[in-house]
Scaffold this motif. Structure first.
Motif, mmCIF file in Angstrom:
data_model
loop_
_atom_site.group_PDB
_atom_site.id
_atom_site.type_symbol
_atom_site.label_atom_id
_atom_site.label_comp_id
_atom_site.label_asym_id
_atom_site.label_seq_id
_atom_site.Cartn_x
_atom_site.Cartn_y
_atom_site.Cartn_z
ATOM 1 N N SER A 82 3.903 -4.971 11.024
ATOM 2 C CA SER A 82 3.395 -3.940 11.927
ATOM 3 C C SER A 82 3.605 -4.292 13.395
ATOM 4 C CB SER A 82 1.902 -3.702 11.668
ATOM 5 O OG SER A 82 1.702 -3.167 10.384
ATOM 6 N N THR A 126 7.138 2.261 13.054
ATOM 7 C CA THR A 126 6.962 3.636 13.531
ATOM 8 C C THR A 126 7.152 4.579 12.345
ATOM 9 O OG1 THR A 126 9.310 3.941 14.037
ATOM 10 C CG2 THR A 126 7.927 2.983 15.779
ATOM 11 N N ASN A 127 6.950 5.856 12.611
ATOM 12 C CA ASN A 127 7.145 6.858 11.563
ATOM 13 C C ASN A 127 8.559 7.427 11.578
ATOM 14 O OD1 ASN A 127 4.514 6.634 10.574
ATOM 15 N ND2 ASN A 127 3.737 8.109 12.076
ATOM 16 N N ASN A 128 9.511 6.671 12.114
ATOM 17 C CA ASN A 128 10.899 7.111 12.171
ATOM 18 C C ASN A 128 11.517 7.131 10.774
ATOM 19 O OD1 ASN A 128 10.675 7.325 14.919
ATOM 20 N ND2 ASN A 128 11.697 5.396 15.365
ATOM 21 N N SER A 178 12.105 6.795 4.953
ATOM 22 C CA SER A 178 10.998 6.650 5.888
ATOM 23 C C SER A 178 10.670 5.184 6.126
ATOM 24 C CB SER A 178 9.767 7.377 5.345
ATOM 25 O OG SER A 178 8.657 7.194 6.192
ATOM 26 N N ASN A 179 10.494 4.812 7.403
ATOM 27 C CA ASN A 179 10.063 3.442 7.711
ATOM 28 C C ASN A 179 8.697 3.158 7.097
ATOM 29 O OD1 ASN A 179 12.373 3.431 9.239
ATOM 30 N ND2 ASN A 179 11.400 2.744 11.123
ATOM 31 N N LYS A 180 7.833 4.135 7.150
ATOM 32 C CA LYS A 180 6.506 3.948 6.570
ATOM 33 C C LYS A 180 6.592 4.194 5.069
ATOM 34 C CE LYS A 180 1.621 5.089 7.135
ATOM 35 N NZ LYS A 180 0.627 5.895 7.870
ATOM 36 N N SER A 212 12.045 10.148 1.984
ATOM 37 C CA SER A 212 11.156 11.219 2.423
ATOM 38 C C SER A 212 11.834 12.582 2.339
ATOM 39 C CB SER A 212 10.690 10.973 3.859
ATOM 40 O OG SER A 212 11.799 10.897 4.736
ATOM 41 N N LYS A 244 6.791 15.410 2.558
ATOM 42 C CA LYS A 244 5.788 14.602 1.844
ATOM 43 C C LYS A 244 5.486 15.143 0.443
ATOM 44 C CE LYS A 244 3.545 13.104 6.133
ATOM 45 N NZ LYS A 244 2.277 13.000 6.888
ATOM 46 N N ASP A 265 1.467 2.455 2.865
ATOM 47 C CA ASP A 265 0.770 2.401 4.150
ATOM 48 C C ASP A 265 1.401 1.408 5.116
ATOM 49 O OD1 ASP A 265 -1.118 4.189 3.087
ATOM 50 O OD2 ASP A 265 -2.288 2.536 2.234
ATOM 51 N N TYR A 305 4.874 -0.724 6.999
ATOM 52 C CA TYR A 305 6.121 -0.370 7.666
ATOM 53 C C TYR A 305 7.254 -1.298 7.234
ATOM 54 C CZ TYR A 305 3.319 2.640 10.656
ATOM 55 O OH TYR A 305 2.480 3.616 11.119
#
Length: 633
Positions: free
Chosen positions: A91, A97-99, A113-115, A120, A141, A161, A163
């Motif tokens: 983190s 990030t949410n990129n 998704s990075n997260k 995604s 999602k 949850d 990254y």
């Protein structure tokens, strides 16, 4: 003592010195130009001092902000470590990030998704839905992919949850997307996707490196995969019947969860999981069978919800094996069409996820109808391919139709004699049955002979009922007024919705219903004429008359929302059957000759087989017992 006095010379000296000093001051006073220069110098000095003061203030402010930021970062880092333990490192990276990472192939548009590290968005580039919009298997999602595990410092973490750090590389012609959940630069949990050119199957590996002292291997490490299935067909209710979770387990067994209601199951040794949305599938394949799989299917479709976006929600939870404190799970993902031709290219019998039917029905589809239709559709348009295949099926089944009609003709000829027996032995049911069976035996006729040909047609009927809704090749193929042979045709839209029927009128079901009406008019009329009325039994003739109208009505209602290709098949099939029956009746079967042959057979001594002799003896014994009881009374 001598008194001191003011010396005149001294006074004069002071005066002279003072005068000289004043003269020098006057002589050295600045000119107006010098005064202006001095003023300018003073001004510059003042400005310089101001700038110096501002610079000092800036430095002091920056130093203060840095101290505050450092303190904040330190507090955040402490908070992350308290929450995530060793995974707090992930983190703190720029990738936290949410990129998303976008990758394009010949077949896909993908977003990672990075997260969470999972896909995604998945768009299938070569296909559109019923409304000419792109086909997405995952978007906004609609899917979740998570690994739940315990750490050695007593934390429970979920990868969805956390990254991941993405990297893209090449392995020959393949594109490799690596998503790493890092504990340090050399310790991580990795999702490795390898995309092959022009291929719907991607290699997917979950592995860990250096996490044996981080992941608590004494506790279960569970993989959870959820996905909502997007609606893709014009008739969402029809589509939902063929949208279901299918899986292979126990060395090759195929099972499914219910397509019509919520369902769940727990299976062992699962080798693949198929999330099917009628014509498209998301399939997870494992090299090493999952020890167990907890499976859930939830129906998201509300009644009469024609604008529904999703049909079902699937969820699977499986354990991942941990060996030597590390995870190494070689998997594969298939994202693509539920097309028999495509799925057969891969191992693991993925084509078994297509609902061709069980047992002999599936066998007929796989080895007869699928290859025949593939051959015909390669030579002609799909609508004509259906018609030609229907003609071939009816020609092959014509001997069965002939046998059925011949049996009915024999029974029609024997009906007067059967009526005589019924009248003669109306008070003795056992004797009546004996005489009736003797007549059938001598004449070489049997009431069951007409039923057996019908039973032989049931596997073909049901196989085709399963074939057409599952035929991917019919998708978006037009014929006459039908825009899509895999969906219903429409000749009129209704301003209201009729229960069970719908809000539209389809022509092919109407034509099929008319054809089946005339077909049943012929067959039931013949049967009614041939079947004698049995005392104490329902009036079959009356029941058949009801069926003449009930069956077409059921087809009209039931098939209004079904694939127009299926309705086209039944329309053509019934027309051909009617034609074959007319030919048999008018040109092949001669009732006078059949009657003469029956009379000839009756004169011949009939040798009873063992079964017939045993049945006769049982009936005679029963008759004797009945007579004995009557005498006692």
């Amino acid at each position: 003592m001598e008194e001191k006095k003011l010396d005149l010379n001294s006074v004069i000296g002071f005066v002279l010195i003072f005068g000289i000093l004043m003269f020098m001051l006057w002589q050295n006073q600045p000119t107006p130009e010098e005064l202006e220069a001095q003023e300018q110098a003073k001004q510059e000095q003042v400005e310089a001092e101001k700038k110096a003061n501002v610079k000092d203030d800036t430095i002091e402010t920056s130093s203060e902000d840095f101290s505050v930021a450092s303190a904040t970062d330190s507090l955040q880092l402490v908070g992350l470590k308290n929450k995530l333990g060793a995974f707090a490192y992930s983190s703190t990276l720029p990738s936290a990030t949410n990129n998303v990472t976008e990758v394009e192939t010949e077949l896909f548009d993908l977003k990672f998704s990075n997260k969470g590290g999972f896909l995604s968005e998945i768009r299938l580039k070569k296909f559109d839905n019923y409304d000419s919009l792109p086909v997405y298997l995952i978007k906004d999602k609609s899917a979740a992919f998570n690994i739940n595990f315990n750490t050695t410092d007593s934390r429970v973490l979920n990868t969805q949850d956390l990254y991941f750090q993405p990297t893209i590389s090449k392995n020959g012609a393949n594109t490799v997307v690596s998503m790493k959940l890092k504990v340090s630069e050399s310790k991580f949990l990795e999702y490795r996707y390898e995309l092959k050119p022009d291929n719907y199957m991607m290699d997917f590996t979950i592995r860990s490196q250096g996490l044996s002292d981080v992941i608590n291997s004494t506790q279960d490490v569970n993989l959870n995969w959820k996905q909502k299935m997007y609606r893709g067909d014009k008739s969402v209710e029809y589509e939902n019947r063929y949208t279901r979770l299918t899986y292979q387990h126990d060395g090759g067994k195929i099972d499914k969860l219910s397509p019509t209601s919520d369902d769940d199951d727990v299976e062992e040794d699962v080798t693949w999981l198929s999330y099917r949305q009628h014509f498209f599938s998301s399939i997870l394949v494992t090299e090493k069978p999952f020890k167990t799989a907890d499976l859930i299917s939830e129906n998201l479709l509300e009644k009469d919800d024609d604008d529904a976006e999703f049909t079902k929600l699937y969820e699977s939870t499986v354990p991942l094996a941990v060996e030597g404190g590390e995870i190494n799970a070689p998997l594969k993902f298939y994202f693509g069409p539920t097309d028999n031709t495509v799925l057969k290219q891969y191992e693991y019998s993925l084509d078994d996820s297509i609902p061709f039917g069980w047992g002999i029905f599936g066998w007929i589809n796989r080895y007869v109808f699928v290859p025949v239709f593939a051959f015909l559709s390669g030579l002609m348009p799909y609508g004509f391919a259906i018609i030609v295949m229907t003609i071939l099926v009816r020609i092959v089944m014509s001997p069965v139709t002939y046998k059925s009609y011949l049996s009915q003709a024999k029974m029609k000829i024997l009906k007067p004699e059967i009526n005589e027996i019924n009248e003669k032995y109306k008070d003795n049911a056992m004797k009546k049955q004996q005489e009736t069976m003797a007549l059938y035996s001598k004449a070489g006729a049997s009431p069951m002979a007409g039923c057996l040909p019908g039973l032989l047609q049931i596997p073909v009927f049901y196989a085709l009922f399963q074939f057409f809704p599952s035929a991917f090749d019919l998708r978006h193929k037009s014929f006459l007024w039908a825009e899509d042979l895999s969906s219903y045709d429409t000749i009129a839209e209704l301003p209201f919705k009729i229960p069970f029927y719908g809000d539209h009128i389809s022509l092919f079901p109407i034509l099929a219903s008319v054809a089946i009406f005339f077909y049943m008019k012929m067959t039931t009329g013949q049967q009614a004429a041939s079947q004698p009325t049995q005392e104490g039994m329902p009036d079959m003739g009356k029941m058949m008359k009801y069926m003449i109208y009930f069956s077409p009505l059921m087809m009209l209602v039931f098939f209004n929302n079904y694939a127009s290709g299926l309705s086209l098949y039944y329309f053509i099939s019934n027309l051909i059957t009617i034609g074959i029956m007319l030919v048999i009746k008018n040109f092949i079967i001669d009732e006078d000759k059949i009657h003469a042959k029956i009379q000839e057979n009756k004169k011949k001594p009939k040798k009873e087989n063992r079964f017939q002799k045993k049945m006769k003896d049982m009936m005679e014994q029963a008759e004797q017992q009945k007579q004995s009881q009557n005498r006692k009374k």
